[in-house]
Design a protein around this motif. Sequence first.
Motif, PDB file in Angstrom:
ATOM      1  N   ARG A 146       0.761  -1.080  -0.174  1.00  0.00           N
ATOM      2  CA  ARG A 146       0.103   0.078   0.127  1.00  0.00           C
ATOM      3  C   ARG A 146       0.996   1.291  -0.049  1.00  0.00           C
ATOM      4  O   ARG A 146       0.496   2.246  -0.607  1.00  0.00           O
ATOM      5  CB  ARG A 146      -0.943   0.218   1.181  1.00  0.00           C
ATOM      6  N   ALA A 147       1.980   1.235   0.744  1.00  0.00           N
ATOM      7  CA  ALA A 147       2.821   2.389   0.970  1.00  0.00           C
ATOM      8  C   ALA A 147       3.625   2.728  -0.388  1.00  0.00           C
ATOM      9  O   ALA A 147       3.713   3.659  -1.008  1.00  0.00           O
ATOM     10  CB  ALA A 147       3.977   2.073   1.713  1.00  0.00           C
ATOM     11  N   SER A 148       3.600   1.535  -1.312  1.00  0.00           N
ATOM     12  CA  SER A 148       4.155   1.422  -2.712  1.00  0.00           C
ATOM     13  C   SER A 148       3.193   1.777  -3.790  1.00  0.00           C
ATOM     14  O   SER A 148       3.227   1.755  -4.824  1.00  0.00           O
ATOM     15  CB  SER A 148       4.791   0.462  -2.956  1.00  0.00           C
ATOM     16  N   GLY A 149       1.823   2.075  -3.314  1.00  0.00           N
ATOM     17  CA  GLY A 149       0.921   2.678  -4.211  1.00  0.00           C
ATOM     18  C   GLY A 149      -0.040   1.705  -4.636  1.00  0.00           C
ATOM     19  O   GLY A 149      -0.933   2.037  -5.724  1.00  0.00           O
ATOM     20  N   LEU A 150      -0.078   0.403  -4.259  1.00  0.00           N
ATOM     21  CA  LEU A 150      -0.925  -0.653  -4.625  1.00  0.00           C
ATOM     22  C   LEU A 150      -1.984  -0.625  -3.876  1.00  0.00           C
ATOM     23  O   LEU A 150      -1.899  -0.579  -2.604  1.00  0.00           O
ATOM     24  CB  LEU A 150      -0.033  -1.897  -4.763  1.00  0.00           C
ATOM     25  N   GLN A 151      -3.192  -1.140  -4.501  1.00  0.00           N
ATOM     26  CA  GLN A 151      -4.357  -1.636  -3.677  1.00  0.00           C
ATOM     27  C   GLN A 151      -4.160  -3.108  -3.184  1.00  0.00           C
ATOM     28  O   GLN A 151      -4.526  -3.800  -3.807  1.00  0.00           O
ATOM     29  CB  GLN A 151      -5.568  -1.292  -4.659  1.00  0.00           C
ATOM     30  N   ALA A 152      -3.666  -3.010  -1.730  1.00  0.00           N
ATOM     31  CA  ALA A 152      -3.214  -4.394  -1.427  1.00  0.00           C
ATOM     32  C   ALA A 152      -4.011  -4.495  -0.021  1.00  0.00           C
ATOM     33  O   ALA A 152      -4.511  -3.418   0.715  1.00  0.00           O
ATOM     34  CB  ALA A 152      -1.913  -4.593  -1.116  1.00  0.00           C
ATOM     35  N   MET A 153      -4.611  -5.780   0.233  1.00  0.00           N
ATOM     36  CA  MET A 153      -5.081  -5.887   1.704  1.00  0.00           C
ATOM     37  C   MET A 153      -4.766  -7.401   2.241  1.00  0.00           C
ATOM     38  O   MET A 153      -4.589  -8.360   1.388  1.00  0.00           O
ATOM     39  CB  MET A 153      -6.476  -5.963   1.587  1.00  0.00           C
ATOM     40  N   GLU A 154      -4.691  -7.657   3.305  1.00  0.00           N
ATOM     41  CA  GLU A 154      -4.428  -8.838   3.827  1.00  0.00           C
ATOM     42  C   GLU A 154      -5.836  -9.683   4.322  1.00  0.00           C
ATOM     43  O   GLU A 154      -6.794  -8.996   4.161  1.00  0.00           O
ATOM     44  CB  GLU A 154      -3.582  -8.865   5.258  1.00  0.00           C
ATOM     45  N   ILE A 155      -5.668 -10.849   4.097  1.00  0.00           N
ATOM     46  CA  ILE A 155      -6.691 -11.826   4.377  1.00  0.00           C
ATOM     47  C   ILE A 155      -6.242 -12.965   5.452  1.00  0.00           C
ATOM     48  O   ILE A 155      -5.098 -13.714   4.971  1.00  0.00           O
ATOM     49  CB  ILE A 155      -7.663 -12.579   3.276  1.00  0.00           C
ATOM     50  N   THR A 156      -6.869 -13.265   6.568  1.00  0.00           N
ATOM     51  CA  THR A 156      -6.333 -14.151   7.709  1.00  0.00           C
ATOM     52  C   THR A 156      -7.400 -14.864   8.269  1.00  0.00           C
ATOM     53  O   THR A 156      -8.364 -14.634   8.407  1.00  0.00           O
ATOM     54  CB  THR A 156      -5.375 -13.323   8.883  1.00  0.00           C
ATOM     55  N   SER A 157      -6.934 -15.813   9.000  1.00  0.00           N
ATOM     56  CA  SER A 157      -7.789 -16.758   9.520  1.00  0.00           C
ATOM     57  C   SER A 157      -8.526 -16.091  10.900  1.00  0.00           C
ATOM     58  O   SER A 157      -9.492 -16.504  11.282  1.00  0.00           O
ATOM     59  CB  SER A 157      -7.174 -18.041  10.015  1.00  0.00           C
ATOM     60  N   GLY A 158      -7.927 -15.161  11.030  1.00  0.00           N
ATOM     61  CA  GLY A 158      -8.459 -14.454  12.254  1.00  0.00           C
ATOM     62  C   GLY A 158      -9.713 -13.554  12.030  1.00  0.00           C
ATOM     63  O   GLY A 158     -10.497 -13.155  12.997  1.00  0.00           O
TER      64      GLY A 158
END
Length: 527
Positions: A391-403
């Motif tokens: 995200r800091a590099s300008g990409l639309q990124a998100m995490e997905i976790t078992s929590g």
Amino acid sequence: MQPGPVWVALWQLLAATPGQNKRQLLAGLQRMGLHGLTTTDVNRTLYANTATFARDGATPPRWRLTGAASWNGGAVPAAVPAALPRCYVGKEPRAWQIEALAAWRAHDRRGVVEAVTGTGKTTVGVLAAAAAVDAGERVLVLVPGRELLDQWYDVLRRDLHGVLVGRHGDGHEDGLDDHSIVIAIVNSAAKYQMLPLGMSGLLVADEVHRYGAPYFARALEPDFDGRLGLTATYDRPDNGFIEHLEPYFGGVVADCSYDRGLADEILAPFRVAFVGVDFTPDEQKAHDEYDDRVRRLRRRLIVDHGCPAEPFGEFMASVNHLRVGGEGDSRAAWDARKYLDAFTKRREVLAECWNKQVALAYLAPVLATADRGLVFGETRRSAEHAAAVLRASGLQAMEITSGMNTLERKQRLAAFKDGHAKVLAAPRLLDEGIDVPQADVGVIIAGSRSKRQMIQRMGRVIRPKADGRPATFIILYVKRTAEDPDTGAHEGFLEQIIDVAQEIERFDHLTSGAALLAWHLSGRRPN
């Protein structure tokens, strides 16, 4: 229909010299004046004519003519495929799926189908289930978790007409007394006898390698006459394979390898890059301390407390038994707990290495060129850090976790599918089970010695692309550690891909992002 010139030439080459691999055969075709061909062309002909050409289990396979193969210059009769089950209304099966189903039937409906992730092994299970329902049998489909529970339920309801499909586990309690097919989470099925007395049935075990654990093996009921296992890699790091899986299912009766998947154009061609990084001084010190502790305590657990040295899964099972006081020995329990603590902390140091995050930032331009990208981590924190770096590099990124709860995970997968998120970062959650939308670049920031895990991860990015471009698979590793290919990491995985990957390249993390991007883009240019 007359056989084509490539078929005839391959027949002649193998009649003269059996046991040749695809590269040897390609060289033979070129000597015979058939130029402009590739190994993909060779494979396509070989795999499309398995009544004539047979392969062994080598990598790459060596080919010979089958016992029934003959050619006298006349017409070659085409094999007549078996009719599809009456209740099946899904897509026309692929050739390898029909062949796999036939091979399984020829082994008295017992055995395992081993297929690279992305080639469609679920369809083999659906076809087997449909045929069993046509014959009046009940079908139990075992799955490891709720994601696959819902996916199998949706697929079976879509592809089978007039069949009552139920679920067991995750709040569902359907049974085979009043449903033709029930998909069950294995830990729920292990508590009950799922097949009603007096009924004949088929058991389909998806991710069959998971069910060699003693508790899960309780779900492998002996009254099921038909038994079909599905997996990307039929192995385990413990004795569960020998004790539970092979006695119940038997061996592999059919497979779909990278070679076959590429030849049939089921899989996209792919390129692999290994990017080596160094620890920071503080990380190196912490890793060395934990590594020394792990080695010292492992020796003590084996020599003083009787834990088996191999296989590693059996060693870990024994350590966990001691950890909870299984032998009533407080010293053994203490050593087991200290070992597991050091083992976990060493893994975390590897997973969260700072220079992996630096290298990932260098890879942002590569991920920016992708339709979608996947980043595979080992811990939730490393996945969160990866998404933040991108995200800091300008990409639309998100995490997905078992929590996360089920709804939040589904929302993030939907955002990824719709293009609202370009990159998805996850720990082991995406390794198996979840149906991930198509991606064309995959990055591993926490390596694994597990061949199965690597195959499953790569299978997420090598589904065919509309424009035929290759997928890119990038593996970050810390040099001179258990992640380093030079120390034996990824050996089994590399054996499988080394002859089928378009290219395998090595980079240092200090390589500029421009160089990595240039390498990535060079594979997308038309030849």
